[in-house]
Design an enzyme around this catalytic site. Structure first.
Site, PDB file in Angstrom:
ATOM      1  N   ARG A 199       7.010   7.781   6.944  1.00 62.16           N
ATOM      2  CA  ARG A 199       6.538   8.142   5.594  1.00 62.16           C
ATOM      3  C   ARG A 199       5.473   9.243   5.637  1.00 62.16           C
ATOM      4  O   ARG A 199       4.649   9.273   6.547  1.00 62.16           O
ATOM      5  CB  ARG A 199       6.023   6.873   4.885  1.00 62.16           C
ATOM      6  CG  ARG A 199       7.148   5.857   4.732  1.00 62.16           C
ATOM      7  CD  ARG A 199       6.698   4.596   4.075  1.00 62.16           C
ATOM      8  NE  ARG A 199       6.313   4.808   2.696  1.00 62.16           N
ATOM      9  CZ  ARG A 199       5.801   3.869   1.917  1.00 62.16           C
ATOM     10  NH1 ARG A 199       5.613   2.649   2.406  1.00 62.16           N
ATOM     11  NH2 ARG A 199       5.489   4.143   0.678  1.00 62.16           N
ATOM     12  N   ASP A 202       7.897   1.034  -8.496  1.00 72.14           N
ATOM     13  CA  ASP A 202       8.287  -0.098  -7.654  1.00 72.14           C
ATOM     14  C   ASP A 202       9.357  -0.979  -8.308  1.00 72.14           C
ATOM     15  O   ASP A 202       9.910  -1.866  -7.662  1.00 72.14           O
ATOM     16  CB  ASP A 202       7.063  -0.958  -7.320  1.00 72.14           C
ATOM     17  CG  ASP A 202       6.140  -0.257  -6.330  1.00 72.14           C
ATOM     18  OD1 ASP A 202       6.588   0.692  -5.660  1.00 72.14           O
ATOM     19  OD2 ASP A 202       4.959  -0.656  -6.239  1.00 72.14           O
ATOM     20  N   SER A 239       0.767  10.197  -7.480  1.00 76.56           N
ATOM     21  CA  SER A 239       0.732   9.014  -6.621  1.00 76.56           C
ATOM     22  C   SER A 239      -0.638   8.339  -6.661  1.00 76.56           C
ATOM     23  O   SER A 239      -1.667   8.969  -6.420  1.00 76.56           O
ATOM     24  CB  SER A 239       1.064   9.441  -5.187  1.00 76.56           C
ATOM     25  OG  SER A 239       0.494   8.554  -4.252  1.00 76.56           O
ATOM     26  N   ARG A 250      15.004   4.603  -0.601  1.00 78.66           N
ATOM     27  CA  ARG A 250      15.509   3.674  -1.629  1.00 78.66           C
ATOM     28  C   ARG A 250      16.588   4.297  -2.488  1.00 78.66           C
ATOM     29  O   ARG A 250      17.433   3.574  -3.027  1.00 78.66           O
ATOM     30  CB  ARG A 250      14.365   3.187  -2.532  1.00 78.66           C
ATOM     31  CG  ARG A 250      13.569   2.087  -1.915  1.00 78.66           C
ATOM     32  CD  ARG A 250      12.550   1.487  -2.867  1.00 78.66           C
ATOM     33  NE  ARG A 250      11.746   0.534  -2.092  1.00 78.66           N
ATOM     34  CZ  ARG A 250      10.522   0.151  -2.400  1.00 78.66           C
ATOM     35  NH1 ARG A 250       9.930   0.640  -3.477  1.00 78.66           N
ATOM     36  NH2 ARG A 250       9.884  -0.721  -1.649  1.00 78.66           N
ATOM     37  N   ARG A 259      -7.014  -3.234  -2.439  1.00 78.12           N
ATOM     38  CA  ARG A 259      -8.248  -2.554  -2.857  1.00 78.12           C
ATOM     39  C   ARG A 259      -9.447  -3.489  -2.782  1.00 78.12           C
ATOM     40  O   ARG A 259     -10.543  -3.090  -2.375  1.00 78.12           O
ATOM     41  CB  ARG A 259      -8.073  -2.019  -4.288  1.00 78.12           C
ATOM     42  CG  ARG A 259      -7.142  -0.800  -4.340  1.00 78.12           C
ATOM     43  CD  ARG A 259      -6.554  -0.627  -5.737  1.00 78.12           C
ATOM     44  NE  ARG A 259      -5.808   0.600  -5.894  1.00 78.12           N
ATOM     45  CZ  ARG A 259      -4.557   0.808  -5.473  1.00 78.12           C
ATOM     46  NH1 ARG A 259      -3.905  -0.162  -4.815  1.00 78.12           N
ATOM     47  NH2 ARG A 259      -3.946   1.963  -5.677  1.00 78.12           N
ATOM     48  N   GLN A 274      -1.622   6.227  -4.548  1.00 82.98           N
ATOM     49  CA  GLN A 274      -2.142   6.111  -3.183  1.00 82.98           C
ATOM     50  C   GLN A 274      -2.964   7.340  -2.806  1.00 82.98           C
ATOM     51  O   GLN A 274      -4.018   7.220  -2.174  1.00 82.98           O
ATOM     52  CB  GLN A 274      -0.993   5.891  -2.202  1.00 82.98           C
ATOM     53  CG  GLN A 274      -0.326   4.532  -2.403  1.00 82.98           C
ATOM     54  CD  GLN A 274       0.795   4.274  -1.430  1.00 82.98           C
ATOM     55  OE1 GLN A 274       1.244   5.175  -0.730  1.00 82.98           O
ATOM     56  NE2 GLN A 274       1.275   3.042  -1.404  1.00 82.98           N
ATOM     57  N   ARG A 329      11.833  -4.676  -1.478  1.00 85.44           N
ATOM     58  CA  ARG A 329      12.258  -4.599  -2.885  1.00 85.44           C
ATOM     59  C   ARG A 329      13.773  -4.467  -3.009  1.00 85.44           C
ATOM     60  O   ARG A 329      14.367  -4.938  -3.984  1.00 85.44           O
ATOM     61  CB  ARG A 329      11.530  -3.466  -3.606  1.00 85.44           C
ATOM     62  CG  ARG A 329      10.022  -3.701  -3.642  1.00 85.44           C
ATOM     63  CD  ARG A 329       9.315  -2.905  -4.695  1.00 85.44           C
ATOM     64  NE  ARG A 329       7.899  -2.798  -4.384  1.00 85.44           N
ATOM     65  CZ  ARG A 329       6.979  -3.728  -4.634  1.00 85.44           C
ATOM     66  NH1 ARG A 329       7.305  -4.846  -5.240  1.00 85.44           N
ATOM     67  NH2 ARG A 329       5.710  -3.534  -4.296  1.00 85.44           N
ATOM     68  N   SER A 356      -1.390  -4.400  -4.971  1.00 84.13           N
ATOM     69  CA  SER A 356      -2.284  -3.235  -5.054  1.00 84.13           C
ATOM     70  C   SER A 356      -3.737  -3.679  -5.207  1.00 84.13           C
ATOM     71  O   SER A 356      -4.646  -3.121  -4.580  1.00 84.13           O
ATOM     72  CB  SER A 356      -1.901  -2.370  -6.263  1.00 84.13           C
ATOM     73  OG  SER A 356      -0.630  -1.811  -6.064  1.00 84.13           O
TER      74      SER A 356
HETATM   75  C1  S3P Z   1       0.732   1.683  -4.682  1.00 81.60           C
HETATM   76  C2  S3P Z   1       1.184   2.833  -5.238  1.00 81.60           C
HETATM   77  C3  S3P Z   1       2.606   3.218  -5.319  1.00 81.60           C
HETATM   78  C4  S3P Z   1       3.524   2.042  -5.039  1.00 81.60           C
HETATM   79  C5  S3P Z   1       3.050   1.195  -3.887  1.00 81.60           C
HETATM   80  C6  S3P Z   1       1.643   0.680  -4.121  1.00 81.60           C
HETATM   81  C7  S3P Z   1      -0.713   1.425  -4.662  1.00 81.60           C
HETATM   82  O1  S3P Z   1       2.850   4.256  -4.411  1.00 81.60           O
HETATM   83  O2  S3P Z   1       4.834   2.487  -4.789  1.00 81.60           O
HETATM   84  O3  S3P Z   1       3.918   0.085  -3.717  1.00 81.60           O
HETATM   85  O4  S3P Z   1      -1.137   0.277  -4.445  1.00 81.60           O
HETATM   86  O5  S3P Z   1      -1.480   2.380  -4.872  1.00 81.60           O
HETATM   87  P1  S3P Z   1       2.586   5.789  -4.845  1.00 81.60           P
HETATM   88  O6  S3P Z   1       1.247   5.815  -5.436  1.00 81.60           O
HETATM   89  O7  S3P Z   1       2.629   6.604  -3.589  1.00 81.60           O
HETATM   90  O8  S3P Z   1       3.682   6.129  -5.787  1.00 81.60           O
END
Ligand code: S3P
Length: 458
Positions: free
Chosen positions: A150, A342, A194, A373, A55, A196, A415, A51
């Site tokens: 997705r 995760d 989330s 999953r 970023r 993301q 995973r 992550s």
């Molecule tokens: C992530 C957020 C998570 C995680 C993904 C990485 C990120 O997803 O499952 O592997 O880097 O922001 P969600 O925020 O959609 O749950």
């Protein structure tokens, strides 16, 4: 600087089993051989945080000047991010394990000539959509078969409300086209907690220089907020609400990426399931929005100690020490799920070796990860001899101490592969994982790292 040591409750040590482990990477099967005790010991490191790497690459590419990212993850997902950022005009050195990566950003992206292919990486696609919303050109995004399945509207809907135009041809997913430009401020309640979505909106705020308010999202990882604050932006978090003000100006930076706690979880799980030894993972990220799994493992009876050292770019970093433990079943409440999203595959595999029946509540988000999953964990646990079920949105796992055997279908999900490779290295197990190589999405060299655990590490 935050320094401290936290000891989790000691579990009862298993003193009966005896085995050695032979890792046969070429034939993608994992066969333990009964010779001596299964010892997981030594000091190990894990690859850089996925992550944070995504970023850091994105913010460096959007900044002006040369940034250096030490310890960046070099996995397939990180390469996807580097590739699309190069298409958008950034100069990025090849992602190699040694030496880190250098990024030359030009303050604005330039329109790419070709489609941006995000590979398997949901984080690449969703966060990039946020950045692109603030740029006045049209471009097309796609991904591999898993990523194309997705959902993207969770991100494109609020970006549309900010003023970006998105054409997804009636399908909630990639491929899609986005045309960005002048954005409006937004106040958005998240439909799912989330990181993301949250990050896509914050990055749209950065690229478009507009204020962003986000409601909800509690418990999800907060790396974007921390990084933006560290870079001088005003990101306030209060009363379950996040407020971003476009106060800063993105300059180049130097950052050292800590080890990925989600990758460490697999090695720690292997240590808990072993007979003997003590495993230390050093230089690992200890951001509290990522370490929820320590508490779950501790509730299960795991022996864990966590030592926090100096912060790096606003992120706590330290060492986790674990020992073999007798595990008990656990009932995980829905509000803990965003913090362990995760780690659910590996926690479910630990539950398979615990005494009693475990329940992970409200894990519907697992259905829209790199694979479904929830369905794959249930079918694969059953395939190796563990009783498991999806009850509504809950995952239920009945622990067993019988030797596990069977074929695991990963669906190309890193995973799932790593979780079952950990189970497969256990005493008496005969587990075949169909695609162990897909671990390279987040953990390059995972099979070798698992093999090194028995050798005691560096
Ligand atoms: C992530 C957020 C998570 C995680 C993904 C990485 C990120 O997803 O499952 O592997 O880097 O922001 P969600 O925020 O959609 O749950």
């Amino acid at each position: 600087m935050n320094t401290g040591k936290r000891l989790y409750p000691a579990g009862e040590k298993d003193t009966i089993l005896s085995l050695d482990f032979i890792l046969n990477v070429s034939s993608w099967s994992f066969h333990p051989v009964m010779t001596k005790r299964d010892r997981v010991a030594g000091t190990h490191r894990v690859p850089g945080d996925k992550s944070i790497t995504h970023r850091a690459l994105m913010l460096a590419a959007l900044g002006r000047g040369v940034s250096h990212i030490e310890g960046a993850l070099t996995s397939l997902d990180a390469r996807s991010t580097a590739r699309v950022l190069r298409q958008l005009g950034a100069t990025i050195t090849p992602l190699r394990t040694a030496g880190g990566v250098t990024v030359r950003g030009r303050a604005r992206f330039t329109q790419p000539r070709d489609t941006l292919h995000c590979g398997n990486s949901g984080t690449t696609a969703r966060l990039l959509l946020g950045l692109l919303a603030g740029h006045p050109f049209r471009c097309r995004l796609t991904g591999d078969a898993s990523l194309r399945r997705r959902p993207m509207r969770r991100v494109t809907e609020p970006l549309g409300a900010m003023g970006a135009r998105v054409e997804d041809r009636g399908h909630d997913g990639l491929p899609l086209e986005i045309s960005g430009g002048q954005l409006h401020p937004i106040d958005w309640p998240l439909s799912v907690p989330s990181a993301q979505i949250k990050s896509a909106l914050l990055l749209a705020g950065v690229a478009g220089q507009v204020p962003v308010t986000i409601r909800g999202g509690e418990g999800s990882r907060d790396h974007t907020e921390r990084m933006l604050r560290h870079l001088g932006y005003d990101v306030a978090s209060r009363d379950e609400m996040l407020r971003f003000a476009p106060t800063g100006k993105l300059a180049a930076f130097d950052l050292s990426v800590p080890g990925d706690p989600s990758s460490a979880a697999f090695l720690i799980a292997a240590s808990l399931l072993a007979d003997d030894g003590e495993l230390a993972i050093t230089g690992v990220g200890l951001n509290p929005t990522r370490t929820g799994y320590f508490a779950i493992m501790a509730q299960m009876g795991a022996t864990l100690a966590v030592e926090t050292g100096a912060d790096s770019f606003g992120e706590p970093v330290g060492t986790v020490v674990s020992q073999p433990s007798s595990l008990q079943a656990v009932d995980v409440a829905s509000d803990a799920i965003p913090g362990i999203i995760d780690e659910l595959p590996i926690l479910a595999c630990l539950a398979a070796r615990a005494t009693g029946t475990s329940r992970f509540r409200s894990v519907a988000e697992l259905r829209v990860k790199e694979s479904d999953r929830l369905a794959l964990m249930v079918s694969n646990l059953r395939a190796v001899g563990v009783e498991a079920a999806a009850e509504g949105d809950d995952l239920v796992v009945q622990g067993t101490d019988a030797p596990l055997a069977g074929r695991v279908t990963t669906g190309g999900d890193h995973r799932i592969a790593m979780a079952f490779m950990v189970l497969g290295r256990q005493h008496g197990a005969r587990i075949r994982v169909d695609d162990p190589d897909c671990a390279a999405v987040s953990f390059p060299g995972f099979a070798a790292a698992l093999g090194r655990l028995s050798g005691g590490g560096q």
